[in-house]
Design a protein around this motif. Structure first.
Motif, short mmCIF file in Angstrom:
data_model
loop_
_atom_site.label_atom_id
_atom_site.label_comp_id
_atom_site.label_asym_id
_atom_site.label_seq_id
_atom_site.Cartn_x
_atom_site.Cartn_y
_atom_site.Cartn_z
N ARG A 1 -11.02 5.96 -4.47
CA ARG A 1 -11.24 4.68 -2.85
C ARG A 1 -11.80 3.58 -4.18
O ARG A 1 -12.04 3.38 -4.22
CB ARG A 1 -12.23 5.55 -1.27
CG ARG A 1 -11.46 6.22 -1.53
CD ARG A 1 -10.92 6.22 0.22
NE ARG A 1 -9.72 7.47 0.31
CZ ARG A 1 -8.72 7.33 -0.06
NH1 ARG A 1 -7.55 6.64 -0.06
NH2 ARG A 1 -7.96 8.68 0.46
N ASP B 1 1.12 -0.79 0.28
CA ASP B 1 0.37 -0.23 -0.39
C ASP B 1 0.17 1.14 -0.27
O ASP B 1 0.10 2.28 0.21
CB ASP B 1 -1.38 -0.26 1.22
CG ASP B 1 -0.16 0.00 2.91
OD1 ASP B 1 0.82 -0.28 2.52
OD2 ASP B 1 -0.49 -0.07 3.28
N HIS B 2 2.40 1.14 -0.22
CA HIS B 2 2.31 2.49 -0.98
C HIS B 2 2.22 3.22 -1.50
O HIS B 2 2.06 3.02 -2.79
CB HIS B 2 3.98 2.05 -0.50
CG HIS B 2 4.96 1.65 0.37
ND1 HIS B 2 6.39 1.24 0.25
CD2 HIS B 2 4.64 1.09 1.59
CE1 HIS B 2 6.73 1.08 1.98
NE2 HIS B 2 5.65 1.13 2.44
N ALA B 3 1.91 4.36 -1.43
CA ALA B 3 1.68 5.41 -2.15
C ALA B 3 2.20 5.45 -4.07
O ALA B 3 1.61 5.59 -5.11
CB ALA B 3 2.17 6.90 -2.41
N HIS C 1 -6.51 4.55 4.01
CA HIS C 1 -6.18 5.51 4.62
C HIS C 1 -5.34 6.47 3.68
O HIS C 1 -4.58 7.12 4.69
CB HIS C 1 -5.35 4.99 6.44
CG HIS C 1 -6.41 4.38 6.46
ND1 HIS C 1 -7.76 5.03 7.84
CD2 HIS C 1 -6.58 3.27 7.30
CE1 HIS C 1 -8.13 4.25 8.29
NE2 HIS C 1 -7.67 2.83 7.90
N SER C 2 -5.12 5.86 2.78
CA SER C 2 -3.87 6.52 1.73
C SER C 2 -4.06 7.72 1.29
O SER C 2 -5.23 8.10 1.01
CB SER C 2 -2.91 5.97 0.80
OG SER C 2 -2.56 6.00 -0.06
N TYR C 3 -3.15 9.31 1.16
CA TYR C 3 -3.48 10.37 1.20
C TYR C 3 -3.90 10.45 -0.87
O TYR C 3 -4.01 10.90 -1.13
CB TYR C 3 -2.85 11.09 1.66
CG TYR C 3 -1.39 11.06 1.02
CD1 TYR C 3 -0.95 11.79 -0.22
CD2 TYR C 3 -0.65 9.96 1.43
CE1 TYR C 3 0.49 11.61 -0.93
CE2 TYR C 3 1.12 9.82 1.60
CZ TYR C 3 1.50 10.25 0.05
OH TYR C 3 2.96 10.43 -0.41
N CYS C 4 -2.92 9.67 -1.12
CA CYS C 4 -2.61 9.12 -2.94
C CYS C 4 -3.52 8.82 -3.59
O CYS C 4 -3.37 9.59 -5.09
CB CYS C 4 -1.08 9.57 -2.66
SG CYS C 4 -1.37 7.37 -2.94
N MET C 5 -4.38 7.90 -3.57
CA MET C 5 -5.29 6.94 -4.03
C MET C 5 -6.65 8.55 -4.62
O MET C 5 -6.40 9.54 -4.01
CB MET C 5 -6.36 6.19 -3.78
CG MET C 5 -5.31 4.79 -3.37
SD MET C 5 -6.27 3.39 -2.48
CE MET C 5 -7.47 3.16 -3.48
N LYS D 1 -1.71 4.39 -6.99
CA LYS D 1 -2.51 5.55 -7.16
C LYS D 1 -3.75 5.72 -8.14
O LYS D 1 -4.60 6.28 -7.86
CB LYS D 1 -1.05 6.57 -7.72
CG LYS D 1 -1.57 8.15 -8.13
CD LYS D 1 -0.93 8.84 -8.94
CE LYS D 1 -1.24 10.55 -9.48
NZ LYS D 1 -0.23 11.40 -9.70
N GLY E 1 -5.27 -0.88 4.37
CA GLY E 1 -3.81 0.72 4.07
C GLY E 1 -4.09 1.08 3.40
O GLY E 1 -4.02 2.61 3.43
N MET E 2 -4.41 1.01 2.03
CA MET E 2 -5.22 2.05 1.25
C MET E 2 -6.61 2.49 1.33
O MET E 2 -6.22 3.93 0.75
CB MET E 2 -5.58 0.77 -0.43
CG MET E 2 -4.54 0.53 -0.61
SD MET E 2 -4.62 -1.03 -2.64
CE MET E 2 -5.60 -1.61 -2.53
#
Length: 143
Positions: free
Chosen positions: A97, A59-61, A90-94, A65, A87-88
């Motif tokens: 959703r 789930d890293h940015a 809560h990711s800011y970059c996606m 994306k 984790g995705m």
């Protein structure tokens, strides 16, 4: 059977890989913008609608994306673990959703198939918070 491989992007700014046979096409990660994915597909005369799965490695940015967009807007099933999906969320970059309904949850050591591909999920350490380095003259690690 011939397998085609193409890297759309690789590195800290984004990762996205295309794997295909004559019958099956998948993406591994989608860490670049959807416009970039569409542009590369158009340049290579590939059909985005022919993608049968997106596999998310973590789930890293730079790996997620466009995952939500591909799942929600294009209806492509997204394969990942429940932990990565969490984790995705809560990711800011996606850019979009990803709903649980579009997600096919997999587990470590589980084998599944997507068309011609047989895939096994396994854990690989990626980021370590502590690295031990031993000097040649010392017997104890330096942290």
């Amino acid at each position: 059977m011939t397998v085609k491989f193409m890297s759309l992007a690789s590195g800290s700014s984004g990762n996205c890989y295309y794997l295909a046979t004559d019958n099956t096409a998948i993406l591994v990660d989608a860490g670049i913008g959807i416009r970039t994915i569409k542009k590369v597909f158009k340049e290579r005369m590939l059909n985005l609608e022919g993608i049968q799965a997106v596999l998310v490695t973590h789930d890293h940015a730079d790996h997620i994306k466009a995952v939500g967009h591909l799942g929600e807007k294009h209806g492509i099933p997204v394969y990942t673990t429940p932990e990565i999906h969490e984790g995705m969320k809560h990711s800011y970059c996606m850019t979009e959703r990803l709903s649980p309904e579009r997600t096919r949850f997999i587990r470590k050591e589980e084998t599944f198939s997507v068309g011609d591909f047989t895939i096994t999920c396994f854990e690989v350490p990626h980021d370590l918070s502590l690295i031990h380095i031993s000097e040649p003259t010392r017997r104890t690690p330096i942290s």
